[in-house]
Motif scaffolding. Structure first.
Motif, PDB file in Angstrom:
ATOM      1  N   CYS A   7       0.844  -1.192   0.000  1.00 53.19           N
ATOM      2  CA  CYS A   7       0.000   0.000   0.000  1.00 53.19           C
ATOM      3  C   CYS A   7       0.885   1.250   0.000  1.00 53.19           C
ATOM      4  O   CYS A   7       1.652   1.477   0.936  1.00 53.19           O
ATOM      5  CB  CYS A   7      -0.911   0.019   1.217  1.00 53.19           C
ATOM      6  N   LYS A   9      -0.042   4.303   0.258  1.00 52.41           N
ATOM      7  CA  LYS A   9      -0.522   5.381   1.123  1.00 52.41           C
ATOM      8  C   LYS A   9       0.049   5.296   2.526  1.00 52.41           C
ATOM      9  O   LYS A   9       0.364   6.297   3.148  1.00 52.41           O
ATOM     10  CB  LYS A   9      -2.054   5.339   1.213  1.00 52.41           C
ATOM     11  N   CYS A  10       0.130   4.074   3.058  1.00 53.03           N
ATOM     12  CA  CYS A  10       0.535   3.937   4.452  1.00 53.03           C
ATOM     13  C   CYS A  10       1.816   3.112   4.594  1.00 53.03           C
ATOM     14  O   CYS A  10       2.261   2.859   5.714  1.00 53.03           O
ATOM     15  CB  CYS A  10      -0.585   3.295   5.263  1.00 53.03           C
ATOM     16  N   CYS A  29      -5.959   3.577   7.467  1.00 53.03           N
ATOM     17  CA  CYS A  29      -5.832   3.688   6.014  1.00 53.03           C
ATOM     18  C   CYS A  29      -6.969   2.910   5.327  1.00 53.03           C
ATOM     19  O   CYS A  29      -7.530   1.989   5.907  1.00 53.03           O
ATOM     20  CB  CYS A  29      -4.485   3.119   5.594  1.00 53.03           C
ATOM     21  N   CYS A  31      -6.703   0.797   3.058  1.00 53.71           N
ATOM     22  CA  CYS A  31      -6.307  -0.609   2.866  1.00 53.71           C
ATOM     23  C   CYS A  31      -6.640  -1.443   4.093  1.00 53.71           C
ATOM     24  O   CYS A  31      -6.931  -2.626   3.987  1.00 53.71           O
ATOM     25  CB  CYS A  31      -4.825  -0.717   2.511  1.00 53.71           C
TER      26      CYS A  31
END
Ligand SMILES: [Zn+2]
Length: 250
Positions: A7, A9-10, A29, A31
């Motif tokens: 992921c 994003k995180c 997040c 996910c």
């Protein structure tokens, strides 16, 4: 976890940091929620052939009013959950999409509300009651049946599809009643018509089939199911026409 580390994003932590007026705040997040839903979905036991059934891909046949109503009720059910305390009884002949809707509802409840949901075929439930029961171990403690008692939403497909002994009937009542008393939602589907109030208005097709819901599950369970559920009839004009055509042909 593999997909977690991927992921962007995180970076796999499951958390993202958001800047607010009061400083940075950690948030789950996207996910993370997706993984949670995937875990819950696995636990639903939705049979393979229904796995792709969603409310979005439910087809309304030729403007059928029963189908439209049933779909609208299903969507509203998801939207209101868990605020409402009644379940659903989707009732009508084979092939009108009752199971599709029931599965579609729990798929959305898992994804949108994070609710724990379980799908059970009535015949399998009876088989498992028969298999697991031993006088020394309580039903509620049975590992196999625990999800039937505990899941927030239970789909019991094809209610009445198997005739049972008085003892098994009693046990099914116990399970359903247990859910009712603990304010857990149950969605039933059934092919068996309910005749108590409609008497002779029933289609001849049904009469050929013989049994009604009461014949299959008994008066007590039927009245409990009616107390627990909103009744959604799905017979459909088209289906009646098809049934008549079929009877001419054979
Ligand atoms: Zn992430």
């Amino acid at each position: 976890m593999n997909d977690a580390t991927q992921c962007p994003k995180c970076l796999g932590t499951g958390w993202t940091i958001e800047k607010t007026a009061n400083g940075p705040v950690a948030k789950r997040c996207v996910c993370y929620h997706e993984r949670q839903a995937a875990v819950l979905l696995k636990k639903t036991n939705i049979p393979k052939r229904y796995r792709d059934c969603t409310l979005d891909n439910f087809e309304i046949h030729k403007d059928n009013a029963f189908h439209k109503d049933a779909l609208a009720i299903s969507k509203k059910f998801v939207k209101n959950y868990p605020a409402q305390d009644v379940g659903l009884l989707l009732i009508g002949p084979c092939g009108v999409g009752k199971t599709h809707l029931a599965v579609g509802i729990i798929q959305e409840l898992v994804r949108k509300k994070g609710a724990s949901c379980v799908f059970y075929d009535f015949r399998d439930l009876i088989r498992e009651i028969q298999n697991t029961f031993a006088p020394e171990s309580g039903l509620t403690e049975s590992e196999v049946l625990a999800p039937v008692f505990r899941s927030e939403v239970l789909v019991l497909d094809e209610l009445g599809a198997k005739r049972t002994t008085a003892w098994v009937e009693e046990t099914v009542f116990y399970i359903i009643n247990h859910r009712y008393n603990h304010k857990k939602t149950t969605i039933f589907t059934s092919n068996y018509p309910d005749t108590e109030e409609t008497e002779d208005n029933r289609d001849s097709f049904y009469k050929k089939g013989g049994d009604t819901l009461v014949d299959r599950i008994g008066v007590r369970l039927r009245s409990r199911v009616y107390e627990m559920c909103k009744i959604v009839e799905m017979e459909g004009e088209d289906y009646r026409k098809l049934a008549k055509q079929a009877s001419y042909r054979f």
